[in-house]
Design an enzyme around this catalytic site. Structure first.
Site, short mmCIF file in Angstrom:
data_model
loop_
_atom_site.label_atom_id
_atom_site.label_comp_id
_atom_site.label_asym_id
_atom_site.label_seq_id
_atom_site.Cartn_x
_atom_site.Cartn_y
_atom_site.Cartn_z
N HIS A 1 0.69 -1.10 -0.13
CA HIS A 1 0.43 0.20 0.09
C HIS A 1 1.04 1.01 0.03
O HIS A 1 0.75 2.24 -0.20
CB HIS A 1 -0.78 -0.08 1.54
CG HIS A 1 -0.16 0.22 2.36
ND1 HIS A 1 -0.06 -0.94 3.55
CD2 HIS A 1 0.09 1.51 2.79
CE1 HIS A 1 0.26 0.08 4.23
NE2 HIS A 1 0.59 1.33 4.26
N ASP B 1 0.03 -7.43 1.52
CA ASP B 1 0.90 -6.65 0.95
C ASP B 1 2.08 -5.91 1.10
O ASP B 1 2.70 -6.06 2.46
CB ASP B 1 0.29 -5.61 2.73
CG ASP B 1 0.18 -3.72 2.76
OD1 ASP B 1 0.20 -3.97 1.61
OD2 ASP B 1 -0.76 -3.16 3.73
N SER C 1 4.50 2.38 8.25
CA SER C 1 3.96 1.74 6.61
C SER C 1 5.01 0.71 6.08
O SER C 1 5.84 1.90 5.31
CB SER C 1 3.08 1.84 5.79
OG SER C 1 1.86 1.75 6.84
#
Length: 359
Positions: free
Chosen positions: A98, A128, A206
């Site tokens: 992402h 992910d 992230s």
């Protein structure tokens, strides 16, 4: 005479300045060393861990391509930022999918602030994960030390290094708050075995590493639980054992080789509307293990009526009520494994044996 005096005066100023500089410099160095020694043993350990691991962490900028409406010139604009870590000396960088999703290009900034254009090697959307590659020289690359997530314990110390809100190489600390959690990936498939931590994880973290007290990678920081979108004490990291299994496949094949049955299935909301308990088979791929086992797809008959296909109700004896149940079991299997699949057709159940294929 005046010129000679000015010359001597300038020499005295330079000598005095040099003496002051070297005196100040030499006195500052012992002061810094003394300050380090004054730290508690745990603080010195944390400082050492950060200094040894920070060079493995990178800053990732995803870039979008835009076109000026008047001049028609094409230009690049930053789209978002995130973190990542160096996987090997060949320039492979691991991050979250992402972080680079929908980007036309990406740029990686190393710890020495050098910038490198990144190419996309491959992704595993269901977990992910994404792998990028930069052409930086090997001597600029310090791969992260890879640990294991199999023997983690709730309560042990963890360290997160990333770039929250664009502040590069930020260290936050905490503990493992929980193990075996489950989060939903970008593709809406469940990610199992996730690590829960109270180490502060914010937007920009992230893709960064979650480390143990020895500086070894134990997870990739992926998501937070927060009503407001900011840190609320609950963060999640995909475990390193999942990363170790998938990243080499992505590097070699451009994607992960996942075990599958060779079928297409209906979304849960469709089966719910049809009041079906299980997973409805929509299509069966030609030549697949499912086709060889005689599984039946959903079809339309000559009268235009929809004839439902087989409904998967169990796999290896474990009940299947929805797609997540099916995915959870498949995630723990490998390509080439033989499974027992129980399906329901016309109100009757039958069990077939299928060898899982790579999908």
């Amino acid at each position: 005479m005046i010129k000679i005096r000015i010359k001597y005066l300038l020499i005295l100023i330079v000598v005095a300045g040099s003496f002051f500089y070297f005196t100040a410099y030499s006195s500052a160095r012992p002061g810094q060393a003394a300050a380090l020694q004054e730290l508690l043993p745990q603080e010195r350990k944390t400082v050492s861990l950060f200094e040894s691991c920070a060079p493995s962490v990178v800053y990732i900028t995803s870039i979008a391509v835009r076109q000026d409406l008047f001049s028609m010139n094409v230009f690049k604009v930053p789209q978002g930022t995130g973190s990542g870590f160096i996987w090997d000396k060949k320039g492979h960088v691991v991050t979250n999918f992402h972080v680079i999703q929908d980007a036309q290009a990406a740029e990686v900034t190393l710890a020495d602030h050098s910038n490198w254009k990144a190419s996309l090697v491959g992704v595993e959307v269901d977990k992910d994960l994404a792998v990028l590659k930069i052409d930086a020289p090997a001597d600029k690359l310090q791969p992260v030390k890879v640990g294991s997530s199999a023997s983690l314990r709730v309560g042990q110390s963890v360290y997160a290094i990333g770039n929250p809100f664009g502040f590069d190489h930020t260290l936050t600390t905490g503990i493992i708050s929980g193990l075996g959690r489950e989060i939903t990936s970008v593709s809406n498939r469940p990610i199992q075995g996730v690590i829960q931590t109270d180490a502060a994880i914010n937007p920009g973290n992230s893709g960064g590493p979650l480390l143990d007290s020895h500086g070894r990678l134990i997870g990739i920081n992926t998501a937070i639980y927060s009503p407001s979108g900011a840190y609320a004490g609950i963060g999640f990291a995909v475990p390193v054992d999942t990363i170790k299994r998938l990243v080499p496949q992505i590097i070699r094949y451009g994607k992960a080789r996942k075990p599958g049955l060779g079928i297409q299935i209906a979304d849960d909301y469709i089966t719910a509307r049809l009041d079906i308990k299980g997973v409805l088979i929509v299509d069966v791929l030609k030549g697949s293990p499912a086709a060889k086992a005689g599984l039946k797809p959903t079809v339309q008959n000559v009268f235009g009526e929809i004839v439902l296909g087989d409904i998967i109700v169990a796999l290896n004896g474990k009940p299947i009520n929805n797609t997540n149940d099916l995915y959870r079991i498949l995630d723990n299997l490998k390509v080439g494994d033989t499974v027992r699949l129980t399906v329901e057709r016309d109100g009757r159940r039958r069990t077939v044996t299928i060898t899982l294929m790579a999908v």
